[in-house]
Scaffold this active site. Structure first.
Site, short mmCIF file in Angstrom:
data_model
loop_
_atom_site.label_atom_id
_atom_site.label_comp_id
_atom_site.label_asym_id
_atom_site.label_seq_id
_atom_site.Cartn_x
_atom_site.Cartn_y
_atom_site.Cartn_z
N ASP A 216 0.85 -1.19 0.00
CA ASP A 216 0.00 0.00 0.00
C ASP A 216 0.89 1.24 0.00
O ASP A 216 0.77 2.13 0.85
CB ASP A 216 -0.91 -0.01 1.23
CG ASP A 216 -2.05 1.01 1.12
OD1 ASP A 216 -2.42 1.36 -0.02
OD2 ASP A 216 -2.54 1.45 2.16
N ASP A 234 5.01 0.68 9.22
CA ASP A 234 4.49 -0.67 9.37
C ASP A 234 4.24 -1.28 8.00
O ASP A 234 4.45 -0.64 6.97
CB ASP A 234 3.23 -0.73 10.25
CG ASP A 234 2.00 -0.08 9.60
OD1 ASP A 234 1.99 0.11 8.37
OD2 ASP A 234 1.05 0.23 10.34
#
Length: 338
Positions: A216, A234
């Site tokens: 993403d 993350d």
């Protein structure tokens, strides 16, 4: 829509989150800040012994323990390879009944439906993507991530290859009556034709190499510091897919601007990592998959009170009309990319 909030997620009060952290040996001094996150509950806390930490409480039932631990392991591998990545801490054995740790090292705490991990705070700002040098640096950064990603496959994380994510999203939306009945046939026709075009695009790239990805990689997920450049905090959407999946979301503007941006990104990327130029034809198919998937993501989360507030335009006739129009535009874009 009749979706309900994931069981137990609404009960994550500040006190309960702080109690959970204390149970694994992380005593907070009371200072706490909730950070932006739609999928998870993420808080920044000051610990009594000085460091500032970020705790992520995962949305129940979104990922399995095995999938989360693969995310953690990938982050630890990247950190060990000195790729700028914030890796989770190893947690101390919990002091309360009903909570246990999983992972080797033990980076995930589990208590019923709730699971959380903790990492050090690492700040930054959004990168300036209108700067060619910044884009080139980001290209080098992602290439280094991909070099580690190629070393072994994911076994449990999702695959973002071909039309399957769009097919799954389509089927979920239909099964849950998310699309107004009077618009369903036209929307479904657009989606089905899009899926055919996506499938054809992938078939035109035989022996496509896939690897572990960030998954993403849009500008909002990249943090920048002037001295250290880009880093990730993350890998919540880490997946298996082609390299281009981590590059195309960095591009914006008209066609000329995108070509110039892509040239800068690839200049940096190919400093460390080879790139299969055939994957460029997958940019518009990947954009189309993301559009269809995003509609299903919003519908699935509609029972969370945060979503109607953040996305008030979702789900009405104007939204689905716009989706039909945009899918038509994507079909044209995919045809032009052939």
């Amino acid at each position: 829509m009749n979706m309900t909030l994931d069981a137990g997620f609404a009960e994550l009060t500040p006190d309960r989150m702080l109690d959970a952290l204390e149970a694994v040996g992380l005593r907070c001094d009371g200072r706490m800040l909730q950070l932006n996150s739609y999928e998870n509950r993420v808080i920044q806390v000051h610990l009594e012994d000085g460091p500032v930490a970020v705790a992520k409480f995962y949305r129940p039932a979104r990922w399995t323990d095995a999938q989360i631990l693969e995310e953690h392991q990938f982050a630890l591998e990247l950190a060990a390879a000195e790729v700028p990545m914030v890796a989770p801490w190893t947690l101390q054995p919990p002091t309360v009944e009903g909570m246990h740790l999983v992972g080797d090292p033990a980076t995930l705490a589990v208590s019923g439906a709730q699971r959380f991990s903790v990492s050090p705070r690492c700040g930054g700002r959004a990168p300036e993507l209108d700067d060619p040098d910044t884009l080139t640096w980001i290209g080098r950064f992602i290439a280094r991530l991909h070099l580690v990603g190629r070393q072994r496959p994911f076994e449990h994380r999702v695959s973002w290859v071909g039309a399957q994510p769009a097919i799954d999203a389509r089927d979920w939306l239909l099964a849950h009556d998310s699309v107004p009945l009077e618009m369903q046939a036209k929307w479904l026709d657009s989606v089905n034709r899009s899926i055919e075009a996506i499938t054809a695009a992938y078939e035109a790239v035989p022996e496509l190499r896939t690897l572990r990805l960030h998954g993403d990689c849009h500008p909002g997920n990249i943090l920048w510091t002037p001295d250290k450049g880009p880093h990730f905090v993350d890998l919540d959407d880490a997946c298996t897919g082609p390299a281009i999946q981590d590059l195309w979301m960095l591009l914006s503007g008209d066609d000329l601007a995108k070509r110039q941006q892509l040239a800068c990104v690839l200049e940096g990327y190919e400093t460390f990592c080879d790139f299969d130029r055939r994957e460029l034809r997958l940019i518009e198919p990947l954009r189309c998959v993301r559009m269809i998937h995003h509609s299903a993501w919003l519908a699935k989360r509609w029972g969370d009170p945060a979503f109607p507030i953040a996305f008030p335009w979702f789900g009405d006739h104007a939204y689905w009309n716009d989706q039909i129009t945009r899918l038509g535009e994507q079909l044209e874009a995919m045809e032009e990319a052939v």
